[in-house]
Design a protein around this motif. Structure first.
Motif, PDB file in Angstrom:
ATOM      1  N   LYS A  75     -15.168  -8.289  10.633  1.00 52.18           N
ATOM      2  CA  LYS A  75     -15.405  -6.971  11.230  1.00 52.18           C
ATOM      3  C   LYS A  75     -14.517  -5.889  10.621  1.00 52.18           C
ATOM      4  O   LYS A  75     -14.811  -4.707  10.749  1.00 52.18           O
ATOM      5  CB  LYS A  75     -15.212  -7.019  12.738  1.00 52.18           C
ATOM      6  N   ASN A  76     -13.465  -6.297   9.933  1.00 54.61           N
ATOM      7  CA  ASN A  76     -12.580  -5.336   9.262  1.00 54.61           C
ATOM      8  C   ASN A  76     -12.939  -5.132   7.793  1.00 54.61           C
ATOM      9  O   ASN A  76     -12.274  -4.363   7.108  1.00 54.61           O
ATOM     10  CB  ASN A  76     -11.121  -5.806   9.352  1.00 54.61           C
ATOM     11  N   ASN A 115     -11.012 -11.323   8.696  1.00 56.89           N
ATOM     12  CA  ASN A 115     -11.739 -10.856   9.869  1.00 56.89           C
ATOM     13  C   ASN A 115     -12.895 -10.012   9.359  1.00 56.89           C
ATOM     14  O   ASN A 115     -12.708  -8.893   8.903  1.00 56.89           O
ATOM     15  CB  ASN A 115     -10.821 -10.039  10.783  1.00 56.89           C
ATOM     16  N   SER A 152     -19.460  -4.141   6.983  1.00 50.66           N
ATOM     17  CA  SER A 152     -19.963  -2.945   7.680  1.00 50.66           C
ATOM     18  C   SER A 152     -21.135  -2.318   6.941  1.00 50.66           C
ATOM     19  O   SER A 152     -22.148  -1.969   7.547  1.00 50.66           O
ATOM     20  CB  SER A 152     -18.854  -1.905   7.839  1.00 50.66           C
TER      21      SER A 152
END
Length: 118
Positions: A9-10, A7, A15
């Motif tokens: 976004k994790n 994932n 980020s």
């Protein structure tokens, strides 16, 4: 070979890559208008490519993901060169150059470590 998906976004590398892209977007706003389709455009594409390749690759197998990480790393090194050109043209100062180079180098180190763990 692992078939698990990530994932994006994790992922810290995604980020931080997104943060770099946003930083570059902010920086190029102050570039001269004649650079809009030249250096500023190249920097925007290279920086956007970093988190984009992480997110796209995260849906693939680990082997394929590693290839997308290679693309993202290539874009980060391209961006480093473009920042040096921007500094040469006095579009950014030494402080901003060092700040962005440091963040990119941190991202590169994290990303290579992540890639080695795939």
């Amino acid at each position: 070979m692992s078939k698990r998906r990530h994932n994006y976004k994790n992922l810290k590398i995604w980020s931080l890559g997104l943060e770099i892209a946003c930083d570059i977007s902010d920086v190029i706003e102050s570039f001269p208008k004649h650079e809009r389709f030249d250096l500023a455009s190249q920097m925007s594409r290279a920086s956007t490519s970093i988190p984009s390749n992480i997110s796209e690759g995260s849906s693939r197998t680990d082997k394929a993901f590693s290839t997308f990480i290679d693309y993202a790393l290539g874009s980060s090194f391209e961006l480093g060169t473009q920042l040096l050109i921007a500094r040469h043209k006095s579009y950014i100062d030494d402080k901003k150059l060092v700040e962005l180079e440091t963040k990119i180098q941190e991202w590169q180190k994290m990303t290579m470590g992540f890639q080695n763990g795939l």
